[in-house]
Scaffold this motif. Structure first.
Motif, mmCIF file in Angstrom:
data_model
loop_
_atom_site.group_PDB
_atom_site.id
_atom_site.type_symbol
_atom_site.label_atom_id
_atom_site.label_comp_id
_atom_site.label_asym_id
_atom_site.label_seq_id
_atom_site.Cartn_x
_atom_site.Cartn_y
_atom_site.Cartn_z
ATOM 1 N N PRO A 105 0.859 -1.177 0.000
ATOM 2 C CA PRO A 105 0.000 0.000 0.000
ATOM 3 C C PRO A 105 0.897 1.229 0.000
ATOM 4 O O PRO A 105 1.977 1.215 0.607
ATOM 5 C CB PRO A 105 -0.770 -0.103 1.318
ATOM 6 N N THR A 138 2.118 3.883 1.485
ATOM 7 C CA THR A 138 2.002 4.395 2.858
ATOM 8 C C THR A 138 2.123 5.910 2.934
ATOM 9 O O THR A 138 1.702 6.513 3.906
ATOM 10 C CB THR A 138 3.069 3.775 3.777
ATOM 11 N N ASN A 139 2.705 6.522 1.872
ATOM 12 C CA ASN A 139 2.799 7.983 1.883
ATOM 13 C C ASN A 139 1.424 8.632 1.814
ATOM 14 O O ASN A 139 1.266 9.794 2.150
ATOM 15 C CB ASN A 139 3.628 8.481 0.696
ATOM 16 N N VAL A 195 -1.295 7.409 3.308
ATOM 17 C CA VAL A 195 -2.110 7.051 4.462
ATOM 18 C C VAL A 195 -2.163 8.246 5.415
ATOM 19 O O VAL A 195 -1.162 8.918 5.641
ATOM 20 C CB VAL A 195 -1.517 5.834 5.188
ATOM 21 N N LEU A 252 -6.171 4.695 11.280
ATOM 22 C CA LEU A 252 -5.693 4.874 9.918
ATOM 23 C C LEU A 252 -6.849 5.127 8.966
ATOM 24 O O LEU A 252 -7.885 4.482 9.075
ATOM 25 C CB LEU A 252 -4.994 3.594 9.438
ATOM 26 N N ARG A 280 -7.587 4.442 5.369
ATOM 27 C CA ARG A 280 -6.983 3.664 4.310
ATOM 28 C C ARG A 280 -7.745 3.786 2.999
ATOM 29 O O ARG A 280 -7.258 3.371 1.954
ATOM 30 C CB ARG A 280 -6.937 2.209 4.761
ATOM 31 N N VAL A 299 -6.306 4.427 -0.678
ATOM 32 C CA VAL A 299 -4.848 4.291 -0.738
ATOM 33 C C VAL A 299 -4.511 3.203 -1.758
ATOM 34 O O VAL A 299 -4.915 2.064 -1.599
ATOM 35 C CB VAL A 299 -4.267 3.916 0.638
ATOM 36 N N SER A 327 -2.505 0.429 -4.139
ATOM 37 C CA SER A 327 -1.413 -0.538 -4.010
ATOM 38 C C SER A 327 -0.423 -0.296 -5.136
ATOM 39 O O SER A 327 -0.821 -0.067 -6.267
ATOM 40 C CB SER A 327 -1.950 -1.965 -4.107
ATOM 41 N N PRO A 332 -0.959 -11.886 -1.888
ATOM 42 C CA PRO A 332 -2.310 -12.329 -2.212
ATOM 43 C C PRO A 332 -2.529 -12.289 -3.722
ATOM 44 O O PRO A 332 -1.730 -11.682 -4.448
ATOM 45 C CB PRO A 332 -3.187 -11.290 -1.494
ATOM 46 N N GLN A 346 14.192 -2.469 0.994
ATOM 47 C CA GLN A 346 13.125 -2.686 1.966
ATOM 48 C C GLN A 346 11.797 -2.273 1.361
ATOM 49 O O GLN A 346 11.741 -1.534 0.396
ATOM 50 C CB GLN A 346 13.380 -1.911 3.259
ATOM 51 N N ILE A 386 8.065 -0.420 1.803
ATOM 52 C CA ILE A 386 7.642 0.756 2.567
ATOM 53 C C ILE A 386 6.563 0.453 3.606
ATOM 54 O O ILE A 386 6.291 1.271 4.463
ATOM 55 C CB ILE A 386 7.160 1.910 1.649
ATOM 56 N N ASP A 387 5.949 -0.737 3.556
ATOM 57 C CA ASP A 387 4.951 -1.031 4.586
ATOM 58 C C ASP A 387 5.583 -1.667 5.816
ATOM 59 O O ASP A 387 5.017 -1.642 6.900
ATOM 60 C CB ASP A 387 3.817 -1.903 4.045
ATOM 61 N N GLY A 388 6.766 -2.262 5.666
ATOM 62 C CA GLY A 388 7.398 -2.906 6.817
ATOM 63 C C GLY A 388 8.726 -2.271 7.188
ATOM 64 O O GLY A 388 9.118 -2.244 8.338
ATOM 65 N N ASP A 389 9.448 -1.739 6.172
ATOM 66 C CA ASP A 389 10.742 -1.086 6.401
ATOM 67 C C ASP A 389 11.747 -1.965 7.137
ATOM 68 O O ASP A 389 12.535 -1.452 7.932
ATOM 69 C CB ASP A 389 10.569 0.218 7.208
#
Lengths: 262, 392
Positions: free
Chosen positions: A11, A13-14, A16, A25, A27, A30, A32, A64, A120, A122-125
């Motif tokens: 997603p 994230t910028n 969000v 949040l 969402r 937003v 993907s 998914p 990395q 951007i959703d988990g970094d």
């Protein structure tokens, strides 16, 4: 050369935002996207393909079924084929389990010369899946690659970014490199390429296809667990200074002096 | 742990569908269904008005965790200098060790860096594991990974902490896979559960929009990388001593598959945002790169350094090394002055623990004012000269 690119749909994230009243949040709407660092990894692979005739680029992702949209984008940018590792059994994976699944998928693809991944997502970094996949495949890895200098017979020379400069590293191939945005400028898709991309098949594999037991993937194979998650508490709003500009400036300096901050 | 919907209680209200940050929940005939994208973050549990979503412990095989003791800190050195974050971690490690009732130890690799052993003792290490070999002079993924992995196998630490530097974030993942354990990246807070003494690792996720507390219950060591500049540096106690343990170093042909040919230091002056007492940052509101001259003037006057928002860096107005925020540097100076920065969540994540935050922005609705101790609504090109004037 056979190059494999690891990519993730994330997603954006910028885009969000936090609901200021509920602190949750927002969402809605937003989109993907292809993870930005992964786009740099793919671009690097495509540049190598242009430089070395006979090179093939395969993109692999775990996610998914909707992640096929992102993989079509990769095909439209110029990748030759795309594989999606998708199964309910892969759900809840931490980086440890994700790297096991990706490594199993890559093994099934056969021999390779180079794996490129984004540093990395951007959703988990976390920046962990690239080097961890390398460990599982038993090949060396170099992270934070900002430039690919030269490909030799059995090795590749790259620049690895550090906080205060960079290192020039020669690493044996096959290997894993993780890309940062300084590496290149990802290309755009053309209309013709998008049309082509929709004619291609995207291979979808589950745990049986890549010879993994359900206990070796997803949540079951994740040593780390999310205990709880919360939106960070906002710091309390302070004082808005008023008056003319010189008055506000003077008030600010006075307050800082009172607090012995100056 | 996994998240499960209790079908009998689910009323199909879809609140969980909206709350899920990962779009993992879908509706199937008025029942919520948790899909593969679920990370067990628990956001849905909090919003469900019917208590229809629960967390279930799963029985997973791990290791015999009672064999593991002590907190280890990777003492990262470059050119014979300890990285600031390693010292911060000794302070944090000492706190954690105190709560568990064990020792805090440093792991030092290098070539003839004996002087750093004493420095580590003085910063609080009870024990220093030291590997001294020419092959370890500069960081090398394969060499460092092998030496530390073997030390972990032999001495079995309960917790291993690394700085979330480019090197720590390279070494940590490799070590974690070797040890068959988990690793939590970029932690900003560490706690010990008072009951079972497990490490609770808190980190920003989802671009800083969410905080997650992560556990590694059944595997050891529990490993974290920790953001530089977040933990407090401990006081140095001159003359403090501890126990030195020398580590064996032996490499076989093929162990080391990469070679560092050259180390190039940055051409731009190194910006030490993490150590700065005062930071004056500029953002998109500057309008053009020239604006940073005014920012620098104020920073110089206050004895501080220049920071920037991602917008200013992306616009090419200033080098990335100045960037404060989620994808830049996390800072907590005594004074942080944000000029023309609206306050995107990613920026706030990197500076909101600063002691005093001052925001200067044209728009009174800018989110930066939500975290500011003092806010000035106005044109920074008028406000900054007025502040310089007031400083005399």
């Amino acid at each position: 050369m056979k190059i494999i690119v690891c990519a993730k749909q994330v997603p954006n994230t910028n885009e969000v935002k936090i609901d200021p009243v509920k602190g949750t949040l927002i969402r809605d709407g937003v989109p993907s996207i292809l993870n930005p660092d992964d786009a740099n990894a793919l671009e690097a692979a495509l540049q190598l393909k242009e430089r070395y005739p006979g090179t093939t680029v395969t993109v692999i992702s775990m996610g998914p079924p909707q992640a096929t949209y992102m993989l079509r984008e990769c095909l439209a940018m110029g990748a030759d084929e795309a594989v999606l590792l998708s199964s309910r059994a892969f759900g809840g994976a931490d980086t440890c389990a994700t790297s096991t699944t990706l490594a199993a998928g890559i093994r099934k693809l056969g021999k390779f010369d180079l794996i490129l991944a984004g540093r990395q997502a951007i959703d988990g970094d976390t920046a962990q899946v690239g080097p961890q996949t390398a460990q599982r495949l038993g090949v060396p890895s170099v992270t934070y690659v900002q430039k690919i200098r030269e490909i030799k017979k059995n090795s590749i020379v790259v620049e690895r970014n550090l906080e205060d400069g960079y290192e020039v590293i020669e690493v044996k191939m096959p290997c894993v490199l993780t890309a940062i945005k300084e590496l290149n400028e990802p290309r755009y898709m053309t209309i013709a390429q998008i049309e082509e991309a929709y004619k291609k098949e995207i291979t979808i594999w589950n745990e049986n296809d890549i010879n993994l037991a359900p206990s070796d993937c997803g949540l079951n194979a994740s040593p780390t667990q999310v205990f709880r998650s919360f939106t960070p508490p906002p710091k309390g709003k302070g004082e808005m200074l008023t008056g003319t500009v010189p008055e506000m400036a003077a008030a600010l300096i006075q307050k800082l002096r009172e607090k012995h901050a100056l | 742990m996994a998240v499960r919907v209790i079908d009998e209680k689910c009323k199909g209200c879809q609140k969980c569908v909206k709350a899920c940050p990962f779009e993992a929940i879908t509706m199937n005939e008025r029942l919520a269904v948790i899909g593969a994208a679920c990370t067990s973050c628990g956001a849905c549990i909090d919003v469900c008005p019917f208590g229809a979503i629960e967390k279930v412990e799963d029985l997973k095989k791990g290791v015999d965790i009672t064999q593991y003791h002590d907190v280890w800190v990777f003492a990262e050195q470059r050119d014979g200098q300890l990285m600031g974050v390693s010292i911060e971690l000794l302070g944090e490690g000492k706190k954690l060790a105190g709560e568990i009732g064990c020792k805090v130890c440093a792991v030092l690799l290098g070539d003839k860096v004996d002087n750093l052993v004493d420095e580590l003792f003085e910063y609080g290490a009870d024990k220093v594991y030291y590997a001294n070999d020419p092959a370890l002079a500069t960081y090398n993924t394969d060499a460092y990974n092998k030496v530390i992995y073997q030390a972990i196998l032999k001495y079995k630490p309960e917790i291993v902490l690394l700085g979330a530097t480019h090197i720590g974030r390279d070494l940590g993942p490799c070590l974690a896979v070797q040890c068959g354990t988990g690793l939590t990246a970029d932690c900003t807070k560490l706690d010990i559960d008072p009951v079972d003494k497990k490490l609770m690792q808190t980190r920003p996720a989802f671009g800083g929009n969410l905080m997650a507390t992560i556990l590694c219950p059944n595997h050891r060591p529990q490993m974290s990388t920790v953001r530089p500049g977040v933990m407090e540096k401990p006081a140095r106690v001159p003359g403090r001593k501890g126990e030195l343990v020398n580590l064996n170093v032996a490499f076989k042909e093929g162990d080391i598959r990469m070679k560092v040919l050259e180390v190039v230091k940055g051409l731009t002056e190194k910006v030490s945002l993490t150590d700065a007492k005062v930071i004056v940052s500029g953002g998109r509101g500057l309008g053009d790169p020239e604006g940073f001259k005014l920012i620098k003037q104020l920073a110089d006057r206050l004895g501080g350094v220049v920071g920037a928002s991602r917008a200013a860096v992306d616009a090419g107005w200033i080098d990335h090394s100045h960037q404060v925020g989620q994808t830049g540097t996390t800072v907590k100076p005594d004074i942080y002055i944000a000029c023309g920065i609206s306050g995107a969540i990613q920026h706030l994540a990197g500076m909101q623990t600063s002691k005093i935050i001052i925001a200067i922005n044209k728009s009174e609705n800018a989110p930066i004012f939500e975290v500011a101790d003092y806010g000035i609504v106005g044109d920074l090109y008028k406000v900054i000269p007025a502040i310089l004037e007031a400083l005399g």
